[in-house]
Design a protein around this motif. Structure first.
Motif, PDB file in Angstrom:
ATOM      1  N   ARG A  34       0.802  -1.227   0.000  1.00 32.99           N
ATOM      2  CA  ARG A  34       0.000   0.000   0.000  1.00 32.99           C
ATOM      3  C   ARG A  34       0.837   1.280   0.000  1.00 32.99           C
ATOM      4  NH1 ARG A  34      -2.311  -3.851   2.566  1.00 32.99           N
ATOM      5  NH2 ARG A  34      -1.628  -3.369   4.670  1.00 32.99           N
ATOM      6  N   SER A  35       2.145   1.166  -0.187  1.00 35.03           N
ATOM      7  CA  SER A  35       2.976   2.366  -0.311  1.00 35.03           C
ATOM      8  C   SER A  35       2.731   2.991  -1.690  1.00 35.03           C
ATOM      9  CB  SER A  35       4.453   2.034  -0.121  1.00 35.03           C
ATOM     10  OG  SER A  35       4.899   1.198  -1.175  1.00 35.03           O
ATOM     11  N   GLU A  36       3.150   4.229  -1.853  1.00 32.31           N
ATOM     12  CA  GLU A  36       2.950   4.930  -3.127  1.00 32.31           C
ATOM     13  C   GLU A  36       3.536   4.162  -4.301  1.00 32.31           C
ATOM     14  OE1 GLU A  36       3.887   9.122  -3.800  1.00 32.31           O
ATOM     15  OE2 GLU A  36       3.392   9.457  -1.680  1.00 32.31           O
ATOM     16  N   ASP A  37       4.764   3.654  -4.124  1.00 33.20           N
ATOM     17  CA  ASP A  37       5.434   2.920  -5.201  1.00 33.20           C
ATOM     18  C   ASP A  37       4.633   1.695  -5.624  1.00 33.20           C
ATOM     19  OD1 ASP A  37       7.661   4.624  -5.347  1.00 33.20           O
ATOM     20  OD2 ASP A  37       8.692   3.531  -3.756  1.00 33.20           O
ATOM     21  N   VAL A  38       4.017   1.035  -4.654  1.00 35.30           N
ATOM     22  CA  VAL A  38       3.262  -0.182  -4.951  1.00 35.30           C
ATOM     23  C   VAL A  38       1.918   0.153  -5.585  1.00 35.30           C
ATOM     24  CG1 VAL A  38       2.169  -2.204  -3.928  1.00 35.30           C
ATOM     25  CG2 VAL A  38       4.438  -1.512  -3.169  1.00 35.30           C
ATOM     26  N   VAL A  39       1.190   1.082  -5.007  1.00 40.46           N
ATOM     27  CA  VAL A  39      -0.140   1.435  -5.527  1.00 40.46           C
ATOM     28  C   VAL A  39      -0.047   1.969  -6.955  1.00 40.46           C
ATOM     29  CG1 VAL A  39      -2.141   2.962  -5.200  1.00 40.46           C
ATOM     30  CG2 VAL A  39      -1.123   1.780  -3.239  1.00 40.46           C
ATOM     31  N   ALA A  40       1.050   2.635  -7.283  1.00 36.25           N
ATOM     32  CA  ALA A  40       1.232   3.141  -8.649  1.00 36.25           C
ATOM     33  C   ALA A  40       1.297   1.991  -9.666  1.00 36.25           C
ATOM     34  CB  ALA A  40       2.499   3.979  -8.725  1.00 36.25           C
ATOM     35  N   LEU A  41       1.721   0.825  -9.210  1.00 36.94           N
ATOM     36  CA  LEU A  41       1.862  -0.334 -10.105  1.00 36.94           C
ATOM     37  C   LEU A  41       0.751  -1.357  -9.944  1.00 36.94           C
ATOM     38  CD1 LEU A  41       5.675  -0.776  -9.522  1.00 36.94           C
ATOM     39  CD2 LEU A  41       4.582   0.128 -11.592  1.00 36.94           C
ATOM     40  N   ASN A  42       0.191  -1.429  -8.755  1.00 37.66           N
ATOM     41  CA  ASN A  42      -0.878  -2.379  -8.454  1.00 37.66           C
ATOM     42  C   ASN A  42      -1.907  -1.644  -7.604  1.00 37.66           C
ATOM     43  OD1 ASN A  42      -2.551  -4.476  -7.757  1.00 37.66           O
ATOM     44  ND2 ASN A  42      -1.020  -5.611  -6.594  1.00 37.66           N
ATOM     45  N   SER A 108      -4.134 -10.934  13.152  1.00 36.53           N
ATOM     46  CA  SER A 108      -3.088 -10.515  14.087  1.00 36.53           C
ATOM     47  C   SER A 108      -2.737  -9.046  13.933  1.00 36.53           C
ATOM     48  CB  SER A 108      -1.818 -11.349  13.878  1.00 36.53           C
ATOM     49  OG  SER A 108      -2.048 -12.681  14.223  1.00 36.53           O
ATOM     50  N   SER A 109      -2.627  -8.595  12.664  1.00 36.64           N
ATOM     51  CA  SER A 109      -2.121  -7.234  12.494  1.00 36.64           C
ATOM     52  C   SER A 109      -2.663  -6.476  11.284  1.00 36.64           C
ATOM     53  CB  SER A 109      -0.591  -7.277  12.394  1.00 36.64           C
ATOM     54  OG  SER A 109      -0.204  -8.072  11.292  1.00 36.64           O
ATOM     55  N   VAL A 110      -3.340  -7.154  10.376  1.00 32.90           N
ATOM     56  CA  VAL A 110      -3.755  -6.478   9.138  1.00 32.90           C
ATOM     57  C   VAL A 110      -5.113  -5.800   9.285  1.00 32.90           C
ATOM     58  CG1 VAL A 110      -4.258  -6.793   6.679  1.00 32.90           C
ATOM     59  CG2 VAL A 110      -2.376  -8.061   7.738  1.00 32.90           C
ATOM     60  N   LEU A 111      -6.082  -6.517   9.804  1.00 35.04           N
ATOM     61  CA  LEU A 111      -7.426  -5.964   9.963  1.00 35.04           C
ATOM     62  C   LEU A 111      -7.451  -4.893  11.053  1.00 35.04           C
ATOM     63  CD1 LEU A 111      -9.521  -9.260   9.895  1.00 35.04           C
ATOM     64  CD2 LEU A 111      -9.437  -7.518   8.107  1.00 35.04           C
ATOM     65  N   PRO A 112      -8.416  -3.972  10.980  1.00 35.63           N
ATOM     66  CA  PRO A 112      -8.578  -3.037  12.101  1.00 35.63           C
ATOM     67  C   PRO A 112      -8.817  -3.828  13.388  1.00 35.63           C
ATOM     68  CG  PRO A 112      -9.931  -2.371  10.229  1.00 35.63           C
ATOM     69  CD  PRO A 112      -9.368  -3.718   9.900  1.00 35.63           C
ATOM     70  N   GLU A 113      -8.290  -3.338  14.475  1.00 37.38           N
ATOM     71  CA  GLU A 113      -8.327  -4.078  15.744  1.00 37.38           C
ATOM     72  C   GLU A 113      -9.735  -4.543  16.135  1.00 37.38           C
ATOM     73  OE1 GLU A 113      -6.222  -3.490  19.968  1.00 37.38           O
ATOM     74  OE2 GLU A 113      -5.341  -2.346  18.305  1.00 37.38           O
ATOM     75  N   ALA A 114     -10.733  -3.728  15.882  1.00 37.94           N
ATOM     76  CA  ALA A 114     -12.110  -4.082  16.258  1.00 37.94           C
ATOM     77  C   ALA A 114     -12.641  -5.291  15.482  1.00 37.94           C
ATOM     78  CB  ALA A 114     -13.031  -2.886  16.032  1.00 37.94           C
ATOM     79  N   LEU A 115     -12.032  -5.609  14.352  1.00 38.60           N
ATOM     80  CA  LEU A 115     -12.497  -6.727  13.523  1.00 38.60           C
ATOM     81  C   LEU A 115     -11.694  -8.008  13.734  1.00 38.60           C
ATOM     82  CD1 LEU A 115     -13.114  -4.819  10.171  1.00 38.60           C
ATOM     83  CD2 LEU A 115     -14.787  -5.465  11.926  1.00 38.60           C
ATOM     84  N   ARG A 116     -10.614  -7.933  14.465  1.00 37.03           N
ATOM     85  CA  ARG A 116      -9.756  -9.106  14.665  1.00 37.03           C
ATOM     86  C   ARG A 116     -10.425 -10.114  15.591  1.00 37.03           C
ATOM     87  NH1 ARG A 116      -4.154  -5.788  15.735  1.00 37.03           N
ATOM     88  NH2 ARG A 116      -4.272  -4.585  13.797  1.00 37.03           N
ATOM     89  N   GLN A 117     -10.285 -11.387  15.223  1.00 37.16           N
ATOM     90  CA  GLN A 117     -10.823 -12.494  16.017  1.00 37.16           C
ATOM     91  C   GLN A 117      -9.662 -13.427  16.358  1.00 37.16           C
ATOM     92  OE1 GLN A 117     -14.104 -12.552  16.881  1.00 37.16           O
ATOM     93  NE2 GLN A 117     -14.342 -10.638  15.759  1.00 37.16           N
ATOM     94  N   SER A 118      -9.059 -13.249  17.504  1.00 40.55           N
ATOM     95  CA  SER A 118      -7.865 -14.032  17.849  1.00 40.55           C
ATOM     96  C   SER A 118      -8.162 -15.515  17.981  1.00 40.55           C
ATOM     97  CB  SER A 118      -7.222 -13.497  19.125  1.00 40.55           C
ATOM     98  OG  SER A 118      -8.118 -13.609  20.208  1.00 40.55           O
ATOM     99  N   ALA A 119      -9.379 -15.884  18.346  1.00 46.33           N
ATOM    100  CA  ALA A 119      -9.723 -17.297  18.528  1.00 46.33           C
ATOM    101  C   ALA A 119      -9.644 -18.087  17.224  1.00 46.33           C
ATOM    102  CB  ALA A 119     -11.115 -17.427  19.129  1.00 46.33           C
ATOM    103  N   ILE A 120      -9.725 -17.406  16.096  1.00 44.28           N
ATOM    104  CA  ILE A 120      -9.683 -18.105  14.813  1.00 44.28           C
ATOM    105  C   ILE A 120      -8.348 -18.809  14.594  1.00 44.28           C
ATOM    106  CG2 ILE A 120      -8.831 -16.214  13.361  1.00 44.28           C
ATOM    107  CD1 ILE A 120     -10.936 -17.078  11.284  1.00 44.28           C
ATOM    108  N   LYS A 121      -7.308 -18.313  15.240  1.00 43.03           N
ATOM    109  CA  LYS A 121      -5.972 -18.877  15.024  1.00 43.03           C
ATOM    110  C   LYS A 121      -5.883 -20.335  15.472  1.00 43.03           C
ATOM    111  CE  LYS A 121      -4.055 -14.397  15.704  1.00 43.03           C
ATOM    112  NZ  LYS A 121      -3.254 -13.607  16.592  1.00 43.03           N
ATOM    113  N   ASP A 122      -6.625 -20.715  16.508  1.00 45.25           N
ATOM    114  CA  ASP A 122      -6.595 -22.115  16.952  1.00 45.25           C
ATOM    115  C   ASP A 122      -7.101 -23.048  15.859  1.00 45.25           C
ATOM    116  OD1 ASP A 122      -5.541 -21.430  19.410  1.00 45.25           O
ATOM    117  OD2 ASP A 122      -7.514 -21.282  20.371  1.00 45.25           O
ATOM    118  N   SER A 123      -8.192 -22.674  15.210  1.00 51.70           N
ATOM    119  CA  SER A 123      -8.721 -23.532  14.143  1.00 51.70           C
ATOM    120  C   SER A 123      -7.798 -23.536  12.929  1.00 51.70           C
ATOM    121  CB  SER A 123     -10.139 -23.105  13.747  1.00 51.70           C
ATOM    122  OG  SER A 123     -10.137 -21.838  13.133  1.00 51.70           O
ATOM    123  N   LEU A 124      -7.165 -22.399  12.649  1.00 47.63           N
ATOM    124  CA  LEU A 124      -6.231 -22.336  11.524  1.00 47.63           C
ATOM    125  C   LEU A 124      -5.005 -23.207  11.778  1.00 47.63           C
ATOM    126  CD1 LEU A 124      -6.445 -18.509  10.831  1.00 47.63           C
ATOM    127  CD2 LEU A 124      -7.411 -20.342   9.414  1.00 47.63           C
TER     128      LEU A 124
END
Length: 195
Positions: A34-42, A108-124
């Motif tokens: 999502r940096s400028e260099d990347v968004v300019a290409l993708n 863990s770190s990509v989604l906004p904190e309010a949307l993160r579901q840490s319990a999902i990691k056990d099933s993954l």
């Protein structure tokens, strides 16, 4: 010369390793998603992006397949049964390994904190362990996934193995642990780590 855009701790590492295995010259711009260099290409802002003949190509698997086909290495010819098996392994790894690791990263770190579901990691993690058993049954009789020849899925699996260790996903199958140790000892793999 190719140009690889994407930080070395992302899926761009797959592309860097592929180029090292092929012995091809490249330039690396370690840009963040999502940096400028990347968004300019993708416009999606995702990495990696490969610039080939002035054209940006996004998505690590598409890039690996393009490079393998273009240079006739690390792949079986299109239209062969071996290529169908190779593509099947690639899809299996993306569906079962990469997707579980990416979903864990999102929560863990990509989604906004309010949307993160840490319990999902056990099933993954449970799915990740189960998928290893299936993979071991599909591995060939040789140093690589398909036997004697290294192919695109070897790069994807090793990268997923590295990612799993970083994310504290267990590698439970000894055959897979041995395989990952062999792959990490490859000189091209080590050069890609330094890129």
């Amino acid at each position: 010369m190719y140009r690889v855009i994407g930080s070395g701790n992302s899926r761009a590492r797959r592309v860097l390793w592929m180029l090292e295995e092929l012995g091809l010259p490249y330039e690396h711009l370690p840009a963040l998603p999502r940096s400028e260099d990347v968004v300019a290409l993708n416009p999606a802002g995702k990495v990696p992006v490969l610039i080939a003949d002035g054209v940006p190509i996004p998505d690590s698997t598409a890039i690996l397949t393009f490079l393998a086909d273009r240079h006739g290495r690390l792949t079986y010819p299109a239209g062969t049964i071996d290529r169908a098996r190779q593509d099947s392994l690639t899809q299996f790894l993306l569906d079962e390994f990469d997707s579980a690791l990416w979903m864990a990263a999102r929560h863990s770190s990509v989604l906004p904190e309010a949307l993160r579901q840490s319990a999902i990691k056990d099933s993954l993690k449970w799915e990740f362990v189960r998928s290893q058993k299936v993979l071991v049954g599909r591995m060939g009789e040789g140093p690589f996934l398909m036997g004697a020849a290294m192919t695109v899925p070897d790069i994807i699996l090793t990268h997923c193995g590295d990612w799993a260790e970083t994310a504290c996903f267990p590698i439970t199958e000894p055959v897979l642990s041995d395989y990952l140790s062999r792959m990490r000892a490859r000189p091209a793999y080590m050069r890609a780590q330094d890129a």
